[in-house]
Design a protein around this motif. Sequence first.
Motif, PDB file in Angstrom:
ATOM      1  N   LYS A   1       0.824  -1.209   0.000  1.00 23.18           N
ATOM      2  CA  LYS A   1       0.000   0.000   0.000  1.00 23.18           C
ATOM      3  C   LYS A   1       0.863   1.266   0.000  1.00 23.18           C
ATOM      4  N   HIS A   2       2.063   1.171   0.554  1.00 23.74           N
ATOM      5  CA  HIS A   2       2.965   2.326   0.524  1.00 23.74           C
ATOM      6  C   HIS A   2       3.326   2.675  -0.907  1.00 23.74           C
ATOM      7  N   ASN A   3       3.657   1.677  -1.705  1.00 24.79           N
ATOM      8  CA  ASN A   3       4.091   1.942  -3.074  1.00 24.79           C
ATOM      9  C   ASN A   3       2.992   2.596  -3.893  1.00 24.79           C
ATOM     10  N   ALA A   4       1.754   2.140  -3.719  1.00 24.70           N
ATOM     11  CA  ALA A   4       0.640   2.735  -4.457  1.00 24.70           C
ATOM     12  C   ALA A   4       0.433   4.185  -4.025  1.00 24.70           C
ATOM     13  N   GLY A   5       0.488   4.432  -2.710  1.00 22.78           N
ATOM     14  CA  GLY A   5       0.298   5.791  -2.213  1.00 22.78           C
ATOM     15  C   GLY A   5       1.410   6.726  -2.635  1.00 22.78           C
ATOM     16  N   LYS A   6       2.660   6.262  -2.572  1.00 22.66           N
ATOM     17  CA  LYS A   6       3.796   7.105  -2.952  1.00 22.66           C
ATOM     18  C   LYS A   6       3.781   7.380  -4.460  1.00 22.66           C
ATOM     19  N   ALA A   7       3.441   6.375  -5.248  1.00 17.39           N
ATOM     20  CA  ALA A   7       3.346   6.579  -6.696  1.00 17.39           C
ATOM     21  C   ALA A   7       2.274   7.616  -7.032  1.00 17.39           C
ATOM     22  N   PHE A   8       1.162   7.556  -6.320  1.00 16.38           N
ATOM     23  CA  PHE A   8       0.105   8.551  -6.499  1.00 16.38           C
ATOM     24  C   PHE A   8       0.629   9.956  -6.188  1.00 16.38           C
ATOM     25  N   CYS A   9       1.346  10.104  -5.088  1.00 14.51           N
ATOM     26  CA  CYS A   9       1.891  11.411  -4.707  1.00 14.51           C
ATOM     27  C   CYS A   9       2.850  11.948  -5.770  1.00 14.51           C
ATOM     28  N   LEU A  10       3.760  11.100  -6.226  1.00 18.01           N
ATOM     29  CA  LEU A  10       4.749  11.536  -7.209  1.00 18.01           C
ATOM     30  C   LEU A  10       4.077  11.946  -8.513  1.00 18.01           C
ATOM     31  N   ASP A  11       3.074  11.170  -8.942  1.00 22.07           N
ATOM     32  CA  ASP A  11       2.366  11.493 -10.176  1.00 22.07           C
ATOM     33  C   ASP A  11       1.528  12.758 -10.012  1.00 22.07           C
ATOM     34  N   LEU A  12       0.928  12.910  -8.833  1.00 28.07           N
ATOM     35  CA  LEU A  12       0.118  14.099  -8.563  1.00 28.07           C
ATOM     36  C   LEU A  12       0.970  15.363  -8.671  1.00 28.07           C
ATOM     37  N   LEU A  13       2.149  15.345  -8.066  1.00 27.59           N
ATOM     38  CA  LEU A  13       3.040  16.510  -8.130  1.00 27.59           C
ATOM     39  C   LEU A  13       3.448  16.808  -9.568  1.00 27.59           C
ATOM     40  N   LYS A  14       3.722  15.768 -10.330  1.00 23.42           N
ATOM     41  CA  LYS A  14       4.112  15.959 -11.728  1.00 23.42           C
ATOM     42  C   LYS A  14       2.990  16.604 -12.536  1.00 23.42           C
ATOM     43  N   ARG A  15       1.770  16.143 -12.325  1.00 24.49           N
ATOM     44  CA  ARG A  15       0.640  16.664 -13.088  1.00 24.49           C
ATOM     45  C   ARG A  15       0.258  18.086 -12.673  1.00 24.49           C
ATOM     46  N   ARG A  16       0.435  18.390 -11.389  1.00 16.80           N
ATOM     47  CA  ARG A  16       0.018  19.704 -10.902  1.00 16.80           C
ATOM     48  C   ARG A  16       1.113  20.760 -11.058  1.00 16.80           C
ATOM     49  N   ALA A  17       2.268  20.364 -11.553  1.00 17.94           N
ATOM     50  CA  ALA A  17       3.390  21.301 -11.674  1.00 17.94           C
ATOM     51  C   ALA A  17       3.040  22.501 -12.550  1.00 17.94           C
ATOM     52  N   ARG A  18       2.170  22.312 -13.519  1.00 21.42           N
ATOM     53  CA  ARG A  18       1.861  23.380 -14.470  1.00 21.42           C
ATOM     54  C   ARG A  18       1.154  24.565 -13.805  1.00 21.42           C
ATOM     55  N   ILE A  19       0.506  24.329 -12.646  1.00 18.68           N
ATOM     56  CA  ILE A  19      -0.180  25.443 -11.976  1.00 18.68           C
ATOM     57  C   ILE A  19       0.511  25.843 -10.678  1.00 18.68           C
TER      58      ILE A  19
END
Length: 490
Positions: free
Chosen positions: A131-149
């Motif tokens: 469950k850690h890997n899924a949560g951390k992957a979500f966080c990393l992807d979220l930051l990447k996607r939200r970088a534009r704003i």
Amino acid sequence: MFRTTMASSLSFNAGGLPVLPLPGSYGPPLLGPLKDRLDYFWFQGSETFFRQRAATYKSTVFRTNMPPTFPFLTKKIDPRVIAVVDCAAFPALFDLSLVEKRDVLIGDFMPSTDFTGGMRVMVYMDPSEQKHNAGKAFCLDLLKRRARIWVSEFLLSTDVMLTTIEKELSGSDTRCAGLLVPLQKCIFSFLCKSLAGADPATCPEIADCGFAMLDKWLSLQILPTTSIGVLQPLEEIFLHSFAYPFALVKGNYQKLYDFLEKEGGEVIGMATSEYSLTKEGAIHNLLFILGFNAFGGFSVFLPTLITTLGRDTTGLQGRLRAEVRRVLARGRQLGFDTVKEMELVQSTVHEVLRMNPPVFLQYGRARKDFLLSSHEASFQVRTGELLCGYQKLAMRDPKVFDDPETFNPDRYMGEKGRRLLDYLYWSNGPQTATPSTANKQCAAKDYVVFTACLLVAEIVRRYDDFRCDGSSLSVTKLEKAAASAVPGPS
């Protein structure tokens, strides 16, 4: 450096360092932990607590007790730790082949899961847990996607904060405006919009009080392990002797939960559809990241950064101002690209992180027996023992940093300075390392540094001079350096 009486029994590790018995003591049962707790919270304070023990034992690795002991709790909390206060031994706390990070975010004490919807959120998990890997992957992807704003949202929130302060200054005879509340509102609004895609302005109560709700929720979890400087022995009796119940913030937490559920649908949908998190799990994890990691960290670090600049008498403000205005000349805008060109701004932020890391304790529990090496010796660590790294001393290691007790904003400039970033451990790992699902390094590490650089750059771009004493900001010469329009991302 070490006692000569040990010399006859020394062995040596593969690196040629002597293997010594771990110095230090836990003292007698109950009394030993109680004495160390009172020293840590009351008589000495955290920094003197570690400094005096390192000096007494003539070692940067030693045994001691760490608070809290919680005498009124039925759950047993073991205060015994192996303290680490140098740059050589500190990386063991990040080596997941040696230590595990399961439920040791703030030591052997873990707040009730009631504070997080009855579940263990990702930051309490070890990377070996699926469950850690899924949560951390979500966080990393979220930051990447939200970088534009990220840039535009931060600068908009910063403009609201500074405009609020300016209005207060304009009606003040003392030329002094409160800083902490506008800053926390700025941080809260920015994080909600940039991370969760949820605008607090859609809910007046959240817009006005959301930051305070989050702050209270966070504070109740860490109060037993934190000194707040109230009158002793009241702090010991009422703050450090028991854990506070979730019921005190249940209503506010539910309001924050409902706000994210309603306004953060896009991000929550991403977590459930792409990373197999449940809706409830996504919201509770997002709230923890938003409140504990991001809001909590920024609320400690950014005031320290502003105060450091506002109290400066060495001419640093002028040098920063010259660099920022030079880089932003000819209409260039603040953003990722322009901040990369501000070497002094970046070095200053890194130096503030070295001197005052927002989180100054790191923990890890030994997965196996291993040798822990300081600069001069190695020590046997046994499986299950808890390591506690005190970053405020490790980041002042005289064997790594020249004149380590002095704030030097130029420290990380040039090729030699950049090499020192390998020893900047503020983010649960070296500054030069990359966060991943396989480690516990702060996912937003680089965003924290970049955001702090944006704040410094915007303040010196906007004002010719400012002063700050920690709780309030006074502008002695309030002249806009450029047009008041907020710059967008580059």
